[in-house]
Design a protein around this motif. Structure first.
Motif, PDB file in Angstrom:
ATOM      1  N   GLU A 175      -7.053   4.802   5.859  1.00  0.00           N
ATOM      2  CA  GLU A 175      -7.305   3.614   6.676  1.00  0.00           C
ATOM      3  C   GLU A 175      -7.623   3.988   8.115  1.00  0.00           C
ATOM      4  O   GLU A 175      -8.364   3.271   8.795  1.00  0.00           O
ATOM      5  N   ASN A 205      -1.846   5.740   5.723  1.00  0.00           N
ATOM      6  CA  ASN A 205      -2.121   4.580   4.876  1.00  0.00           C
ATOM      7  C   ASN A 205      -3.449   4.805   4.160  1.00  0.00           C
ATOM      8  O   ASN A 205      -4.470   5.086   4.806  1.00  0.00           O
ATOM      9  N   CYS A 207      -6.257   3.276   1.261  1.00  0.00           N
ATOM     10  CA  CYS A 207      -6.746   2.079   0.584  1.00  0.00           C
ATOM     11  C   CYS A 207      -7.589   2.496  -0.621  1.00  0.00           C
ATOM     12  O   CYS A 207      -8.239   3.544  -0.609  1.00  0.00           O
ATOM     13  N   CYS A 229      -3.950  -1.287  -0.287  1.00  0.00           N
ATOM     14  CA  CYS A 229      -3.506  -0.196   0.576  1.00  0.00           C
ATOM     15  C   CYS A 229      -2.031   0.104   0.344  1.00  0.00           C
ATOM     16  O   CYS A 229      -1.245  -0.786  -0.033  1.00  0.00           O
TER      17      CYS A 229
END
Length: 370
Positions: A175, A205, A207, A229
């Motif tokens: 992300e 993170n 996704c 995510c």
């Protein structure tokens, strides 16, 4: 000079030409525009015939490679301008054909040019994805959209993966930096598609998006799914938090335990009732008086009686005389005495022992044998 036979033949030829021209002009004027709409392997045929009569009726026929033309049962002599043939086709690897017929008269039908129904008509809905972490690996599950095809008509949702084996492409990207991504394409032969990813950076993170396409024809592809995510966290980091959590629980218990102890040890007032306060009998008081273990001589004990009162005079060699006098006096005061004033003698029920009043106005107790 023309003969009658030749003139008649000429008229007949002219009539045939007129009929042919009329028929040709009529068929040319009857034009219908057809279109096929397909979403998730469904099939809907629509048409528009601008020069047809408003009261015209239509029939739709289908054909699969190797089979003859067959009427669609629910689309025969209909007045509408559409027909859903989703339940007809089941094998999309073969050639499938559709054609429209216009009824000019009860015995005359004009068939439009047939058209193919293949991957060029296919459109798909985006799939849905779900992600989870297992031992620092990212697990992706892809769920395909449902189809109204007849193979799964009895089920509430029949995924298209029951009818075709789609190519599924799953992409995982960070992300923070979308340029860092991983992509995998798998040939799905199950109802759902499962893809695993590893080598991800901890604390980031990530996704996930996915799409699929018709097998061997990537041009018939679905849009990408909505991104899902998740944060990649090390399992060891979670383990390091456990001692801190346990320490917090222990400190909390140490603070609560003294309060519970004080509360549980709080004295409760004992309920006293008059019934519980009973007097101790006289014989119990006498039994409670500590007597000396030294044998006492009965001659050393004198009882004096004056005005119906009796006292005990004891020699000095008896220990605890004061306590003995008090206890014995209370006991004797409750023992019935027989007092005869005329004879100046007092009788005491002492188990057959007679008490006589001596010259010194006292009571002497005869010596008893041990």
């Amino acid at each position: 000079m023309r003969t009658p036979g030749l003139a008649g033949l000429t008229v007949l030829l002219r009539l045939c030409v007129i009929v042919v021209v009329l028929l040709t002009s009529g068929s040319i004027g009857l034009v219908c525009y057809t279109a096929v709409e397909s979403l998730d392997l469904s099939c809907l045929l629509r048409w528009d015939c601008p020069y047809a009569s408003p009261n015209s009726t239509y029939t739709v026929q289908t054909k699969t490679q190797g089979d003859p033309w067959q009427d669609v049962p629910w689309c025969v002599w209909i007045s509408s301008h559409s027909c859903d043939v989703s339940q007809i086709f089941s094998n999309f690897e073969l050639y499938n054909m559709i054609r429209l017929g216009v009824h000019l008269t009860p015995t005359s039908t004009v068939w439009m040019e047939p058209r193919k129904f293949d991957y060029s008509d296919f459109t798909f809905s985006p799939p849905s994805v779900s992600v989870s972490l297992k031992e620092e690996q990212l697990l992706v599950k892809v769920q395909f959209p449902c189809t109204p095809n007849r193979r799964c008509s009895r089920e509430r949702c029949c995924p298209i993966s029951r009818l075709i084996d789609p190519w599924t492409t799953v992409t995982v990207y960070s992300e923070l930096s979308p340029s860092e991504y991983q992509s995998r394409t798998v040939w799905t032969q199950e109802v759902m598609s499962h893809v695993e990813f590893s080598g991800l950076s901890l604390g980031h993170n990530y996704c996930v998006v996915a799409n699929f396409s018709f097998p061997t024809f990537s041009m018939a592809a679905s849009p990408k799914s909505a991104p899902q995510c998740v944060e990649v966290v090390s399992q060891s980091g979670e383990t390091e938090l456990m001692p801190v959590l346990c320490l917090g629980i222990a400190l909390t218990l140490l603070l609560i335990f003294p309060l519970l102890t004080v509360f549980l040890r709080k004295p409760q007032p004992a309920a006293t009732t008059p019934e519980n306060q009973s007097k101790t009998p006289v014989h119990d008081l006498v039994s409670l008086v500590p007597l000396s273990l030294v044998p006492a001589d009965p001659c050393d004990v004198h009882l004096e009686l004056a005005d119906d009162q009796m006292s005990i005079v004891s020699s000095s060699n008896l220990p605890s005389a004061e306590d003995l006098t008090s206890a014995l006096g209370n006991a004797v005061s409750r023992v019935p005495l027989s007092h005869d004033p005329s004879s100046l003698a007092a009788y005491w029920d002492s188990g057959g022992i007679e008490l006589e009043l001596g010259l010194d106005s006292g009571i002497s107790i005869p010596r008893l044998s041990h």
